[in-house]
Design a protein around this motif. Structure first.
Motif, PDB file in Angstrom:
ATOM      1  N   ARG A 127      -3.915   6.464  -5.898  1.00  0.00           N
ATOM      2  CA  ARG A 127      -3.526   5.066  -5.706  1.00  0.00           C
ATOM      3  C   ARG A 127      -4.510   4.350  -4.767  1.00  0.00           C
ATOM      4  O   ARG A 127      -4.888   3.209  -5.000  1.00  0.00           O
ATOM      5  CB  ARG A 127      -2.105   4.972  -5.142  1.00  0.00           C
ATOM      6  N   GLU A 150      -7.077   1.192  -5.678  1.00  0.00           N
ATOM      7  CA  GLU A 150      -7.081  -0.064  -4.938  1.00  0.00           C
ATOM      8  C   GLU A 150      -8.476  -0.382  -4.395  1.00  0.00           C
ATOM      9  O   GLU A 150      -8.941  -1.525  -4.453  1.00  0.00           O
ATOM     10  CB  GLU A 150      -6.076   0.001  -3.786  1.00  0.00           C
ATOM     11  N   TYR A 205     -11.383  -0.305   5.355  1.00  0.00           N
ATOM     12  CA  TYR A 205     -10.084  -0.829   4.938  1.00  0.00           C
ATOM     13  C   TYR A 205      -9.059   0.239   4.570  1.00  0.00           C
ATOM     14  O   TYR A 205      -7.922  -0.099   4.211  1.00  0.00           O
ATOM     15  CB  TYR A 205     -10.256  -1.751   3.712  1.00  0.00           C
ATOM     16  N   SER A 253      -5.361   0.083   6.133  1.00  0.00           N
ATOM     17  CA  SER A 253      -4.589  -1.106   5.765  1.00  0.00           C
ATOM     18  C   SER A 253      -4.216  -1.084   4.283  1.00  0.00           C
ATOM     19  O   SER A 253      -3.106  -1.459   3.904  1.00  0.00           O
ATOM     20  CB  SER A 253      -5.368  -2.378   6.093  1.00  0.00           C
ATOM     21  N   ILE A 254      -5.157  -0.599   3.443  1.00  0.00           N
ATOM     22  CA  ILE A 254      -4.862  -0.494   2.015  1.00  0.00           C
ATOM     23  C   ILE A 254      -3.797   0.567   1.780  1.00  0.00           C
ATOM     24  O   ILE A 254      -2.882   0.380   0.963  1.00  0.00           O
ATOM     25  CB  ILE A 254      -6.139  -0.154   1.212  1.00  0.00           C
ATOM     26  N   ALA A 274      -1.425   1.379   3.753  1.00  0.00           N
ATOM     27  CA  ALA A 274      -0.129   0.824   4.134  1.00  0.00           C
ATOM     28  C   ALA A 274       0.472   0.038   2.971  1.00  0.00           C
ATOM     29  O   ALA A 274       1.681   0.119   2.705  1.00  0.00           O
ATOM     30  CB  ALA A 274      -0.283  -0.070   5.361  1.00  0.00           C
ATOM     31  N   ASP A 275      -0.387  -0.720   2.258  1.00  0.00           N
ATOM     32  CA  ASP A 275       0.095  -1.453   1.083  1.00  0.00           C
ATOM     33  C   ASP A 275       0.496  -0.488  -0.025  1.00  0.00           C
ATOM     34  O   ASP A 275       1.487  -0.719  -0.735  1.00  0.00           O
ATOM     35  CB  ASP A 275      -0.997  -2.397   0.570  1.00  0.00           C
ATOM     36  N   VAL A 276      -0.265   0.588  -0.176  1.00  0.00           N
ATOM     37  CA  VAL A 276       0.047   1.592  -1.187  1.00  0.00           C
ATOM     38  C   VAL A 276       1.436   2.176  -0.935  1.00  0.00           C
ATOM     39  O   VAL A 276       2.249   2.328  -1.855  1.00  0.00           O
ATOM     40  CB  VAL A 276      -1.019   2.712  -1.190  1.00  0.00           C
ATOM     41  N   GLN A 303       3.925   0.818   0.814  1.00  0.00           N
ATOM     42  CA  GLN A 303       4.962  -0.183   0.607  1.00  0.00           C
ATOM     43  C   GLN A 303       5.231  -0.389  -0.881  1.00  0.00           C
ATOM     44  O   GLN A 303       6.397  -0.490  -1.305  1.00  0.00           O
ATOM     45  CB  GLN A 303       4.539  -1.511   1.234  1.00  0.00           C
ATOM     46  N   ASN A 304       4.175  -0.417  -1.692  1.00  0.00           N
ATOM     47  CA  ASN A 304       4.358  -0.549  -3.138  1.00  0.00           C
ATOM     48  C   ASN A 304       5.096   0.649  -3.701  1.00  0.00           C
ATOM     49  O   ASN A 304       5.944   0.519  -4.604  1.00  0.00           O
ATOM     50  CB  ASN A 304       3.010  -0.713  -3.828  1.00  0.00           C
ATOM     51  N   ASN A 332       8.785   0.287  -2.975  1.00  0.00           N
ATOM     52  CA  ASN A 332       9.403  -0.664  -3.898  1.00  0.00           C
ATOM     53  C   ASN A 332       9.598  -0.046  -5.271  1.00  0.00           C
ATOM     54  O   ASN A 332      10.641  -0.240  -5.911  1.00  0.00           O
ATOM     55  CB  ASN A 332       8.548  -1.921  -4.007  1.00  0.00           C
TER      56      ASN A 332
END
Length: 485
Positions: A27, A31, A58, A61-62, A64-66, A68-69, A72
């Protein structure tokens, strides 16, 4: 992604979600690859930044988005595969070991986390056609119209200065300046100039008006009173205050006339038009009370018909809202539970049952609304918003912006509108029997019902936005009226 159910008790569910390190790596790599052609870094031509360099800059930070996604996606997967409807937003519990999280964020270890849910109960809507609801109906009498007209005439009567040296009597209006002190210090709201005070109206602190009887224009008096224990301003409650009062004028009331001139002061053409308007206004009050009684009877009938498990957190939140208002009410009145003939423990039990009733009826009405596809047009919500704006003269723009920027606030406007539509729908299914009653009988149960309801908790049911879909949608849960109505 591996999802495993670890707990199923009543309406509570818990799942463990495991994201393998390899999946986290895939993942993250995907990204970063997507960023390569978009990001611009000094020293590199567009699209030529090495992925390894992007990862160093990055990566965290990326990732962290991974994560969170992934959370979800896990929530969505749990709901779809298990056909669940949420009562509240899922609660996510990440590992407590920071080292474990650090490894997962570097894609060097699996990431395991817990998802805790409270789901909506499932129940079948019943046939309501065998429910009988009595509608009390009262009519406006000529005597009530005359009483209202007399009150309006008294409130609209003119006042004229009494002859110089006249002493103020009960019913007179005195124009006064006053400065109040507590402990020798002035206090906020304790002073005024050119204030009108009708002696005998009991609009000032008890004892204040009595000490101005016999006063003459130009006279100065010292008025000593004690604020009531339950006075709304807590810093003044129970305290003695001394007011320096100057009587600037003593005015005698004119005769209260019920005639065409009175009607014109209210913007109507003549007395007949005023009488018609008064009768209509009184009839609207009776109709509104009749509606409250019908709604209460209907909700009582529905409450007796449905029994199912309730989401514990929803009940807890509803109880907390009700209980906070109960405590605030007692404090404002300077009362205790013992003064009310009960104990805190017994009162909590009673109000918890009220909270359970509100949640239960909220869920029932929400499902009725969903099944019947009941909607609240935006136009009606906008009208409710306009009505709310009128409650804040001079602050309309600020209040408007608040509601428009807060979906939850708009949902609270929509909720009671939805509830009324659902109630009308169910009333159309039951047998409604009209029963002529007196005005006294129509309003007789108000105090008992208020006690049972524990006072509205700021539309507590509506604020939760409980629906068959979960949180905040067209079918918002009923407002506080489901508790008492």
């Amino acid at each position: 992604m591996q999802v495993t159910e670890t707990k199923s008790e009543g309406l509570k569910r818990e799942f463990q979600v495991v994201l393998a390190a390899a999946e986290l790596e895939d993942r993250l790599t995907t990204e970063l690859a997507g960023m390569k052609d978009k990001v611009q870094l000094k020293g590199f031509r567009p699209g030529k930044v090495p992925v390894a360099h992007l990862r160093r800059v990055y990566g965290r930070s990326i990732m962290a988005d991974v994560v969170q996604n992934a959370v979800n996606e896990a929530n969505q997967k749990i709901l779809e595969e298990n056909k669940l409807k949420l009562a509240l937003e899922p609660q996510i519990k990440m590992p407590e070991d920071k080292a474990e999280i650090e490894k997962a964020l570097d894609a060097k270890a699996d990431l395991a986390f817990q998802v805790a849910l409270e789901v909506m109960p499932t129940f079948e809507l019943q046939d309501h056609s065998d429910i009988t609801v009595t509608k009390p109906v009262a009519t406006v009498s000529d005597e009530e119209v005359e009483t209202a007209l007399k009150r309006m005439a008294e409130q609209s009567r003119s006042y004229a200065d009494r002859p110089e040296g006249s002493a103020a009597e009960t019913g007179d209006r005195v124009v006064i300046d006053f400065v109040g002190r507590i402990g020798g210090e002035t206090f906020e709201g304790g002073s005024a100039e050119d204030a009108d005070l009708d002696l005998g109206s009991n609009t000032f602190i008890p004892g204040f008006e009595d000490q101005l009887l016999g006063a003459k224009a130009g006279e100065a008096r010292t008025v000593t009173v004690t604020f009531p224990e339950g006075y709304p301003a807590e810093h003044l409650a129970g305290k003695e205050a001394v007011f320096d009062v100057t009587v600037k004028a003593v005015k005698a009331p004119g005769e209260a006339q019920i005639d065409d001139e009175l009607a014109k002061t209210f913007g109507l053409e003549n007395l007949d038009a005023l009488k018609d308007a008064v009768r209509k206004s009184l009839a609207n009050e009776l109709d509104a009370q009749s509606r409250r009684r019908v709604k209460k009877a209907l909700l009582d009938a529905l409450d007796a018909r449905y029994a199912f498990d309730l989401p514990p957190t929803l009940v807890h939140q509803e109880f907390a809202a009700v209980w906070a208002q109960v405590e605030a009410d007692l404090k404002s009145r300077g009362k205790t539970f013992e003064d009310e003939g009960t104990t805190e423990e017994k009162a909590q039990g009673e109000y918890r049952r009220i909270a359970e009733r509100r949640v239960r009826l909220g869920l029932v009405l929400a499902q009725v609304g969903e099944t019947a596809d009941i909607k609240v047009p935006d136009e009606e919500v906008n009208q409710a918003l306009i009505a709310r704006l009128r409650q804040f003269p001079g602050q309309e723009r600020e209040v408007y912006d608040f509601y428009r920027k807060n979906p939850q606030a708009m949902a609270e406007l929509r909720a009671p509108l939805f509830e009324e539509k659902v109630v009308d729908h169910v009333l159309g299914q039951v047998k409604l029997v009209e029963e002529p009653v007196s005005k006294e009988a129509l309003f007789a149960d108000d105090e008992d019902e208020a006690a049972e309801a524990a006072a509205p908790a700021s539309e507590a049911g509506a604020s939760k936005g409980v629906t068959s879909e979960g949180v905040t949608s067209e079918g918002s849960a009923p407002s506080h009226e489901t508790g008492a109505a």
